[in-house]
Motif scaffolding. Structure first.
Motif, PDB file in Angstrom:
ATOM      1  N   SER A 268      38.133  -6.376  43.265  1.00  0.00           N
ATOM      2  CA  SER A 268      37.807  -4.771  42.991  1.00  0.00           C
ATOM      3  C   SER A 268      39.313  -4.090  42.705  1.00  0.00           C
ATOM      4  N   MET A 269      39.107  -2.872  42.212  1.00  0.00           N
ATOM      5  CA  MET A 269      40.279  -2.216  42.132  1.00  0.00           C
ATOM      6  C   MET A 269      40.099  -1.020  43.396  1.00  0.00           C
ATOM      7  N   ILE A 270      41.271  -0.567  43.987  1.00  0.00           N
ATOM      8  CA  ILE A 270      41.110   0.172  45.189  1.00  0.00           C
ATOM      9  C   ILE A 270      42.147   1.311  45.016  1.00  0.00           C
ATOM     10  N   TRP A 271      41.560   2.501  45.508  1.00  0.00           N
ATOM     11  CA  TRP A 271      42.573   3.608  45.309  1.00  0.00           C
ATOM     12  C   TRP A 271      42.180   4.722  46.652  1.00  0.00           C
ATOM     13  N   HIS A 272      43.285   5.509  46.594  1.00  0.00           N
ATOM     14  CA  HIS A 272      42.876   6.540  47.472  1.00  0.00           C
ATOM     15  C   HIS A 272      41.938   7.678  47.341  1.00  0.00           C
ATOM     16  N   PRO A 273      41.151   8.143  47.934  1.00  0.00           N
ATOM     17  CA  PRO A 273      40.162   9.199  47.426  1.00  0.00           C
ATOM     18  C   PRO A 273      40.844  10.576  46.857  1.00  0.00           C
ATOM     19  N   ARG A 274      42.033  10.710  47.376  1.00  0.00           N
ATOM     20  CA  ARG A 274      42.777  11.929  46.815  1.00  0.00           C
ATOM     21  C   ARG A 274      43.059  11.785  45.562  1.00  0.00           C
ATOM     22  N   MET A 275      42.913  10.686  44.621  1.00  0.00           N
ATOM     23  CA  MET A 275      43.181  10.500  43.326  1.00  0.00           C
ATOM     24  C   MET A 275      41.957  10.534  42.369  1.00  0.00           C
ATOM     25  N   ASP A 276      40.692  10.679  43.237  1.00  0.00           N
ATOM     26  CA  ASP A 276      39.348  10.698  42.421  1.00  0.00           C
ATOM     27  C   ASP A 276      39.129  11.575  41.212  1.00  0.00           C
ATOM     28  N   GLY A 277      39.863  13.213  41.415  1.00  0.00           N
ATOM     29  CA  GLY A 277      39.779  13.667  40.245  1.00  0.00           C
ATOM     30  C   GLY A 277      40.986  13.960  39.363  1.00  0.00           C
ATOM     31  N   ASP A 278      42.039  13.171  39.722  1.00  0.00           N
ATOM     32  CA  ASP A 278      43.227  13.127  38.735  1.00  0.00           C
ATOM     33  C   ASP A 278      42.790  12.532  37.450  1.00  0.00           C
ATOM     34  N   LEU A 279      42.944  13.412  36.466  1.00  0.00           N
ATOM     35  CA  LEU A 279      42.474  12.899  35.201  1.00  0.00           C
ATOM     36  C   LEU A 279      43.016  11.572  34.524  1.00  0.00           C
ATOM     37  N   ALA A 280      44.549  11.643  34.907  1.00  0.00           N
ATOM     38  CA  ALA A 280      45.273  10.507  34.232  1.00  0.00           C
ATOM     39  C   ALA A 280      44.880   9.350  35.085  1.00  0.00           C
ATOM     40  N   HIS A 281      44.495   9.478  36.251  1.00  0.00           N
ATOM     41  CA  HIS A 281      44.325   8.031  37.045  1.00  0.00           C
ATOM     42  C   HIS A 281      42.885   7.715  36.794  1.00  0.00           C
ATOM     43  N   ARG A 282      41.992   8.551  36.498  1.00  0.00           N
ATOM     44  CA  ARG A 282      40.593   8.302  35.984  1.00  0.00           C
ATOM     45  C   ARG A 282      40.875   7.302  34.565  1.00  0.00           C
ATOM     46  N   TRP A 283      41.767   7.782  33.774  1.00  0.00           N
ATOM     47  CA  TRP A 283      41.994   7.047  32.581  1.00  0.00           C
ATOM     48  C   TRP A 283      42.398   5.866  32.837  1.00  0.00           C
ATOM     49  N   LEU A 284      43.332   5.517  33.702  1.00  0.00           N
ATOM     50  CA  LEU A 284      44.064   4.321  33.991  1.00  0.00           C
ATOM     51  C   LEU A 284      42.977   3.482  34.764  1.00  0.00           C
ATOM     52  N   ARG A 285      42.156   3.845  35.576  1.00  0.00           N
ATOM     53  CA  ARG A 285      40.935   3.184  35.959  1.00  0.00           C
ATOM     54  C   ARG A 285      40.133   2.566  34.834  1.00  0.00           C
ATOM     55  N   SER A 286      39.863   3.205  34.022  1.00  0.00           N
ATOM     56  CA  SER A 286      38.923   2.782  32.895  1.00  0.00           C
ATOM     57  C   SER A 286      39.806   1.814  32.009  1.00  0.00           C
ATOM     58  N   CYS A 287      41.055   2.033  32.001  1.00  0.00           N
ATOM     59  CA  CYS A 287      41.867   0.940  31.077  1.00  0.00           C
ATOM     60  C   CYS A 287      41.744  -0.284  31.730  1.00  0.00           C
ATOM     61  N   LEU A 288      41.995  -0.432  33.190  1.00  0.00           N
ATOM     62  CA  LEU A 288      42.105  -1.575  33.951  1.00  0.00           C
ATOM     63  C   LEU A 288      40.680  -2.255  33.989  1.00  0.00           C
ATOM     64  N   ARG A 289      39.353  -1.460  34.075  1.00  0.00           N
ATOM     65  CA  ARG A 289      38.202  -2.002  33.983  1.00  0.00           C
ATOM     66  C   ARG A 289      38.018  -2.862  32.575  1.00  0.00           C
ATOM     67  N   GLU A 290      38.463  -2.087  31.403  1.00  0.00           N
ATOM     68  CA  GLU A 290      38.409  -2.672  29.978  1.00  0.00           C
ATOM     69  C   GLU A 290      39.255  -3.960  30.133  1.00  0.00           C
ATOM     70  N   ALA A 291      40.420  -4.015  30.659  1.00  0.00           N
ATOM     71  CA  ALA A 291      41.297  -4.992  30.857  1.00  0.00           C
ATOM     72  C   ALA A 291      40.793  -6.337  31.312  1.00  0.00           C
ATOM     73  N   CYS A 292      40.274  -6.098  32.285  1.00  0.00           N
ATOM     74  CA  CYS A 292      39.550  -7.485  33.270  1.00  0.00           C
ATOM     75  C   CYS A 292      38.284  -7.699  32.689  1.00  0.00           C
ATOM     76  N   SER A 293      37.256  -6.802  32.228  1.00  0.00           N
ATOM     77  CA  SER A 293      36.063  -7.382  31.657  1.00  0.00           C
ATOM     78  C   SER A 293      36.658  -8.036  30.052  1.00  0.00           C
ATOM     79  N   THR A 294      37.525  -7.691  29.503  1.00  0.00           N
ATOM     80  CA  THR A 294      37.873  -8.490  28.064  1.00  0.00           C
ATOM     81  C   THR A 294      38.197  -9.794  28.539  1.00  0.00           C
ATOM     82  N   VAL A 295      38.905 -10.094  29.542  1.00  0.00           N
ATOM     83  CA  VAL A 295      39.458 -11.418  29.807  1.00  0.00           C
ATOM     84  C   VAL A 295      38.204 -12.275  30.570  1.00  0.00           C
TER      85      VAL A 295
END
Length: 298
Positions: A268-295
Motif C-alpha cells: 500500500s501507499m501510506i501518508w499522514h492525514p494532514r495531507m488528505d486535502g492537499d491538491l498536489a499530494h492528491r495528484w501525486l497519489r494518483s500518479c503512484l496508483r497509475e504507475a503501480c497498476s501499469t506494472v
C-alpha cells in the motif's frame, strides 16, 4: 494575543537546527533570526537550541515541540492556501517518497515519466526505508511511503492498496536446482540467503517451507532484497523474494515458483492525514496508483 508568526520561525529553526540556516530559508538577516530565537525562548520559557561544540542541538522541550509545530504550520498553510484548481504545469515542489528496496527500479521509471509529463517542475526524492517507523510521515520529513500495513503502522495513517504481491524463488541462470522440477526436497537441499528486516522477512518463508515439508539451510544473512538477489545471481545460493516488488532487481537470474504454499500480501501507499486535502499530494497519489497498476498488469 500570541504572535503566530513565531510558529513558522520555530518550525524552520527546529528543522534547520541552525540560526544561519533558518535565516537563509526565511530570507532574514542572522541578527533578525537571533532576535526571533530570543523571543521564542522568552515565550516558551526554554532555550530550545543550545550550543554543542560548533553547532546547536535541540533541547528535550524542542524535540517535543517539533512534531506539534510542524503539524500546526502545515494545517495553517493548508487553511490559508486558496482553494484553486491545481496548475500542474506551473507547480514547483519536492516530494519525498520512502520506499523499500526494488521499488524505485520497478516502479520509478513509470512514476517519473507520469510526474514529469504532468508537472515538469516537480522533483521526486526517493529515500531508503530501513524500518517501519511512522515518525518521518508524522513529522513531515516524508510525503508518501510504500509498504505492507501491519500492527507496527501508526493507526492514524491513511493507506491505499497499490498491488498484490507473492513470494518467488530466484537462482542464477544454469543452477542445478533448475534442472528438473523444483520439489520441496530439492529446494531444501540448497543453501539459502536469509533476509532479516522489519516487515516482510524470511521468517514467513521459513514457516511456510517447514509446513510444506522443507527446511532452508542458511548460507548467509542479509538485510534486504537487493543484496539477496545479487548473491543469488553470482553464487549457488537461493533467494526467496517478493515477485512484483523486485521485478526491476531480478535481471540476470531465473525466477521459479516455490514448491510449497505461502500466502501473498498487499503493498500500500501510506501518508499522514494532514495531507488528505492537499491538491498536489492528491495528484501525486494518483500518479503512484497509475504507475503501480501499469506494472501489475504486465
Amino acid at each position: 494575543m500570541p504572535d503566530l508568526n513565531l510558529l513558522v520561525t520555530l518550525d524552520v529553526l527546529l528543522s534547520e537546527g541552525s540560526v544561519a540556516g533558518a535565516a537563509r530559508r526565511l530570507r532574514l538577516s542572522p541578527s533578525a533570526m537571533s532576535r526571533a530565537l530570543a523571543r521564542l525562548r522568552e515565550v516558551t520559557g526554554d532555550p530550545l537550541l543550545v550550543r554543542a561544540g560548533r553547532g546547536l542541538v535541540p533541547t528535550p522541550r524542542a524535540i517535543e515541540l517539533r512534531a506539534q509545530v510542524g503539524t500546526v504550520v502545515d494545517s495553517a498553510t493548508a487553511i490559508l492556501r486558496p482553494a484553486e484548481k491545481l496548475d500542474l504545469a506551473r507547480l514547483e515542489r519536492r516530494f519525498v517518497l520512502r520506499t523499500s528496496e526494488g521499488f524505485v527500479e520497478t516502479f520509478g521509471p513509470g512514476l517519473i515519466a507520469k510526474v514529469h509529463q504532468d508537472a515538469p517542475g516537480v522533483l521526486l526524492q526517493f529515500v531508503a526505508k530501513p524500518d517501519k517507523d511512522s515518525a518521518p510521515l508524522r513529522e513531515g520529513e516524508v510525503d508518501l511511503e510504500t509498504g505492507v500495513i501491519d500492527l507496527t503502522t501508526a493507526p492514524e495513517m491513511r493507506a491505499f492498496p497499490l498491488f498484490e504481491d507473492r513470494w518467488v524463488g530466484v537462482a542464477r541462470d544454469g543452477h542445478r536446482l533448475l534442472k528438473g522440477e523444483v520439489t520441496a526436497e530439492r529446494y531444501g537441499a540448497e543453501s539459502h540467503v536469509q533476509i532479516l528486516r522489519r516487515g516482510l522477512h524470511s521468517s514467513e518463508v521459513d514457516q511456510a517451507a517447514m509446513a510444506g515439508g522443507s527446511q532452508r539451510p542458511v548460507g548467509v544473512v542479509v538485510n534486504g532484497f537487493a543484496a539477496a538477489i545479487a548473491l543469488a545471481r553470482d553464487t549457488d545460493l537461493i533467494a526467496t523474494v517478493p515477485e512484483l516488488h523486485t521485478e526491476g532487481l531480478r535481471r540476470g537470474v531465473t525466477t521459479f515458483d516455490l514448491p510449497f504454499k505461502i500466502g501473498g500480501f498487499t503493498v500500500s501507499m501510506i501518508w499522514h492525514p494532514r495531507m488528505d486535502g492537499d491538491l498536489a499530494h492528491r495528484w501525486l497519489r494518483s500518479c503512484l496508483r497509475e504507475a503501480c497498476s501499469t506494472v501489475a498488469r504486465k
